[in-house]
Write an enzyme that holds these catalytic residues in place. Structure first.
Site, PDB file in Angstrom:
ATOM      1  N   GLY A 189     -16.594   4.489  16.345  1.00 40.29           N
ATOM      2  CA  GLY A 189     -17.463   3.409  16.879  1.00 40.29           C
ATOM      3  C   GLY A 189     -18.265   4.255  17.978  1.00 40.29           C
ATOM      4  N   LYS A 207     -30.261   6.452  29.340  1.00 36.41           N
ATOM      5  CA  LYS A 207     -29.808   5.897  30.363  1.00 36.41           C
ATOM      6  C   LYS A 207     -29.960   5.714  31.998  1.00 36.41           C
ATOM      7  CE  LYS A 207     -25.605   5.173  27.084  1.00 36.41           C
ATOM      8  NZ  LYS A 207     -24.183   6.221  26.475  1.00 36.41           N
TER       9      LYS A 207
HETATM   10  P1  NAP Z   1     -24.475  -0.642  15.223  1.00 33.62           P
HETATM   11  O1  NAP Z   1     -22.559  -0.115  14.213  1.00 33.62           O
HETATM   12  O2  NAP Z   1     -24.976   0.421  14.483  1.00 33.62           O
HETATM   13  O3  NAP Z   1     -24.585  -2.267  14.383  1.00 33.62           O
HETATM   14  C1  NAP Z   1     -25.709  -2.120  14.038  1.00 33.62           C
HETATM   15  C2  NAP Z   1     -26.014  -3.722  14.176  1.00 33.62           C
HETATM   16  O4  NAP Z   1     -26.741  -3.933  13.627  1.00 33.62           O
HETATM   17  C3  NAP Z   1     -25.598  -4.063  12.547  1.00 33.62           C
HETATM   18  O5  NAP Z   1     -24.583  -4.712  12.022  1.00 33.62           O
HETATM   19  C4  NAP Z   1     -26.363  -4.168  11.190  1.00 33.62           C
HETATM   20  O6  NAP Z   1     -26.634  -4.804  10.424  1.00 33.62           O
HETATM   21  C5  NAP Z   1     -27.547  -4.854  12.455  1.00 33.62           C
HETATM   22  N1  NAP Z   1     -29.086  -4.214  11.695  1.00 33.62           N
HETATM   23  C6  NAP Z   1     -29.529  -2.997  11.762  1.00 33.62           C
HETATM   24  N2  NAP Z   1     -30.742  -3.213  11.639  1.00 33.62           N
HETATM   25  C7  NAP Z   1     -30.443  -4.526  11.716  1.00 33.62           C
HETATM   26  C8  NAP Z   1     -32.489  -5.161  10.941  1.00 33.62           C
HETATM   27  N3  NAP Z   1     -33.023  -4.596  10.884  1.00 33.62           N
HETATM   28  N4  NAP Z   1     -32.529  -6.488  11.219  1.00 33.62           N
HETATM   29  C9  NAP Z   1     -30.916  -7.471  11.497  1.00 33.62           C
HETATM   30  N5  NAP Z   1     -29.948  -6.239  11.615  1.00 33.62           N
HETATM   31  C10 NAP Z   1     -30.084  -5.496  11.366  1.00 33.62           C
HETATM   32  O7  NAP Z   1     -24.454  -0.616  15.869  1.00 33.62           O
HETATM   33  P2  NAP Z   1     -23.542  -0.092  17.763  1.00 33.62           P
HETATM   34  O8  NAP Z   1     -22.652   0.513  17.856  1.00 33.62           O
HETATM   35  O9  NAP Z   1     -22.793  -2.089  17.905  1.00 33.62           O
HETATM   36  O10 NAP Z   1     -24.594  -0.606  18.715  1.00 33.62           O
HETATM   37  C11 NAP Z   1     -25.500  -1.529  18.676  1.00 33.62           C
HETATM   38  C12 NAP Z   1     -26.474  -1.701  20.163  1.00 33.62           C
HETATM   39  O11 NAP Z   1     -25.544  -1.340  21.237  1.00 33.62           O
HETATM   40  C13 NAP Z   1     -27.435   0.111  20.007  1.00 33.62           C
HETATM   41  O12 NAP Z   1     -27.821  -0.347  20.806  1.00 33.62           O
HETATM   42  C14 NAP Z   1     -26.288   0.971  20.676  1.00 33.62           C
HETATM   43  O13 NAP Z   1     -26.810   1.869  21.652  1.00 33.62           O
HETATM   44  C15 NAP Z   1     -26.248   0.227  21.888  1.00 33.62           C
HETATM   45  N6  NAP Z   1     -24.496   0.648  22.576  1.00 33.62           N
HETATM   46  C16 NAP Z   1     -23.213   0.694  21.384  1.00 33.62           C
HETATM   47  C17 NAP Z   1     -21.921   1.312  22.095  1.00 33.62           C
HETATM   48  C18 NAP Z   1     -20.638   1.508  21.039  1.00 33.62           C
HETATM   49  O14 NAP Z   1     -20.010   2.476  22.283  1.00 33.62           O
HETATM   50  N7  NAP Z   1     -20.996   1.370  19.836  1.00 33.62           N
HETATM   51  C19 NAP Z   1     -22.122   1.297  23.195  1.00 33.62           C
HETATM   52  C20 NAP Z   1     -23.076   1.339  23.969  1.00 33.62           C
HETATM   53  C21 NAP Z   1     -24.091   0.217  23.417  1.00 33.62           C
HETATM   54  P3  NAP Z   1     -25.650  -4.219   9.277  1.00 33.62           P
HETATM   55  O15 NAP Z   1     -24.360  -4.815   9.750  1.00 33.62           O
HETATM   56  O16 NAP Z   1     -25.663  -5.504   8.514  1.00 33.62           O
HETATM   57  O17 NAP Z   1     -26.060  -2.971   8.926  1.00 33.62           O
HETATM   58  N1  HSE Z   2     -23.422   6.816  21.660  1.00 35.50           N
HETATM   59  C1  HSE Z   2     -23.051   6.160  23.032  1.00 35.50           C
HETATM   60  C2  HSE Z   2     -21.550   6.803  23.151  1.00 35.50           C
HETATM   61  C3  HSE Z   2     -22.311   5.181  22.827  1.00 35.50           C
HETATM   62  O1  HSE Z   2     -21.601   8.070  22.933  1.00 35.50           O
HETATM   63  O2  HSE Z   2     -21.811   6.477  24.969  1.00 35.50           O
HETATM   64  C4  HSE Z   2     -22.344   4.260  24.716  1.00 35.50           C
HETATM   65  O3  HSE Z   2     -23.962   4.161  25.294  1.00 35.50           O
END
Ligand code: NAP
Ligand code: HSE
Length: 435
Positions: A189, A207
């Site tokens: 993730g 960032k």
């Molecule tokens: P993810 O696991 O891909 O989850 C994205 C979510 O958004 C899923 O629940 C998806 O729905 C939903 N989604 C996508 N398109 C959509 C739409 N058009 N309408 C409604 N819902 C929609 O992503 P994530 O890793 O949680 O990341 C989310 C955000 O946090 C991003 O901006 C990412 O850059 C940021 N972030 C992530 C991390 C990390 O470690 N993962 C760290 C810091 C910041 P479904 O589940 O139904 O497909």
């Molecule tokens: N894809 C990003 C990373 C998630 O690996 O740092 C956290 O912003």
């Protein structure tokens, strides 16, 4: 108690599910520290039927994400969908215009539209909070917004992408190949929906653009970040770097120069023994230099469910307590326009790896070419043996300090040289500010 803070969450993936879990596990504690209940009212994602391992009983499901922005019973929209455009952008803009607070982990959105969104938030008198957007669980935004107000920040050096740091660490410690380790980072993730954003340096650049605005009081200026990724780094480079006393890291650096700012993201050789060299795995770190506080290093997990959701919750707590501040410290109208980009004038020593033809005199010809290109060599390591499948042998040079233009010209000359196969790899060496 004051009226509950009513929340709608858009996006229930890695981060969204993590936020729901913390709200469920620590709801009572959060209500006590905020002096009001935090109530999850509605959620939205693409697939209502997906098992997310979270309990959504009593929470309204919205098929249309925009309904979360317009619902009369929601005070705070948490955007965890991702992407600089499309649904995420439309949702955040609509929520701010409707006078709702917004918390987001979306660095791409802020890097591209941060200043405009800050104007919208300030006009509506609401919060636009984004602790999770930079360096995962490290409270760097809050630290810069509040704790370092007494300082003029001179530079920011960061390891800002957990996926890249995880890949580089695994390549170093296990010798596994790049593509294989990237798959692990995705499964854990850590990676973006499009992992080329991670390995190409774009996520770290998003960032960095945010941090540079916080550090220097300028509008967010993603367009002027110099970006290189880690996709050309091999286990060979990591091993050579170790011989010279360095680790290979993807660094994100913002610093003031004469009349401008350098914002750069690229792989770098970092001396073993410095704080950033010791940051391994999914960990991130931010090293700041403030005129009063001096050097300060914050380290923590940079990606993944728990650390990122932890950062989102800190935004929720601020909003619940009524702490509403301009998103980029200064009111958006007072942010300075982007300063002149200074990458061309940047100077450093370089690591230069090339594949040399194995013949008498080739090394002499290559070092002569470097001298003619005004590159002064500090150290050379040549590997003996049979060479690669084309009979070429890796040779590594550590140069003395030179400027970007001189190094680029030398690299182009070597790429054409009859004793060199392919285009040499160049990695900057960072040391001074990191000690
Ligand atoms: P993810 O696991 O891909 O989850 C994205 C979510 O958004 C899923 O629940 C998806 O729905 C939903 N989604 C996508 N398109 C959509 C739409 N058009 N309408 C409604 N819902 C929609 O992503 P994530 O890793 O949680 O990341 C989310 C955000 O946090 C991003 O901006 C990412 O850059 C940021 N972030 C992530 C991390 C990390 O470690 N993962 C760290 C810091 C910041 P479904 O589940 O139904 O497909
Ligand atoms: N894809 C990003 C990373 C998630 O690996 O740092 C956290 O912003």
């Amino acid at each position: 108690m004051t009226q509950a803070l009513r929340i709608g969450i858009a996006g229930l993936g890695t981060v969204g599910a993590g936020v729901v879990k913390i709200l469920a596990a620590r709801g009572r504690h959060l209500a006590a520290v905020c002096g009001r209940e935090i109530k999850l009212v509605a959620v939205t994602a693409r697939d209502k039927t997906k098992d997310r391992g979270i309990d959504l009983a009593g929470v309204r499901w919205e098929d249309d994400p925009m309904a979360v922005a317009s619902a009369g019973d929601i005070d705070l929209v948490i955007e965890l969908i991702g992407g600089s455009e499309g649904t995420a952008r439309a949702l955040v803009e609509a929520a701010l215009k409707a006078g709702k607070h917004v918390a987001t982990a979306n660095k791409a959105l802020l890097a591209h539209h941060g200043t405009a969104l800050a104007r919208l938030a300030e006009a509506a008198g609401v919060a636009l909070n984004y602790e999770a957007a930079v360096a995962g669980g490290i409270p760097i935004v809050k630290t810069m917004r509040e704790a370092l107000a007494g300082n003029e920040i001179r530079s920011v050096h960061g390891i800002l992408n957990g996926t890249c740091n995880y890949i580089l660490t695994e390549m170093e410690t296990t010798g596994r190949d790049f593509a294989d380790v990237l798959k692990d980072a995705q499964a854990l993730g850590y990676a973006e929906a499009d992992p080329t954003f991670d390995v190409g340096g774009i996520d770290a650049a998003h960032k960095l653009a945010i941090l540079a605005s916080l550090a220097f009081g300028t509008e967010v200026d993603f367009a002027n970040v110099h970006i290189e990724g880690i996709d050309k780094i091999s286990a060979t480079d990591i091993a050579f770097a170790a011989e010279f006393g360095f680790k290979v890291k993807l660094l994100a650096i913002a610093e003031k120069g004469e009349g401008g700012v350098v914002q750069r993201v690229h792989p770098a050789l970092v001396p073993v023994g410095t704080p950033l060299a010791a940051v391994s795995g999914v960990y991130n770190a931010v090293a700041l230099d403030g005129d009063r506080v001096g050097h300060l290093v914050l380290e923590g997990r940079g990606a993944g469910e728990g650390p990122t959701a932890s950062a989102v919750i800190s935004d929720v707590v601020d909003i619940a307590r009524g702490t509403i501040v301009p998103p980029f410290i200064l009111p958006a109208a007072q942010l300075k326009p982007p300063a002149k980009p200074l990458m061309d004038t940047h100077k450093s020593a370089f690591y230069l790896r090339l594949r040399a033809v194995d013949r008498a005199g080739s090394m002499a010809a290559i070092t002569r070419a470097l001298a003619e290109a005004s590159i002064s060599i500090e150290r050379i390591v040549q590997r003996g043996g049979k060479g690669d499948d084309t009979g070429r042998l890796p040779v590594v040079f550590i140069t003395h300090e030179t400027d970007e233009g001189t190094m680029a010209r030398a690299r182009a000359l070597l790429a054409q040289h009859e004793d060199v196969a392919g285009t040499p790899l160049v990695i900057r060496i960072e040391d001074g500010e990191l000690r």
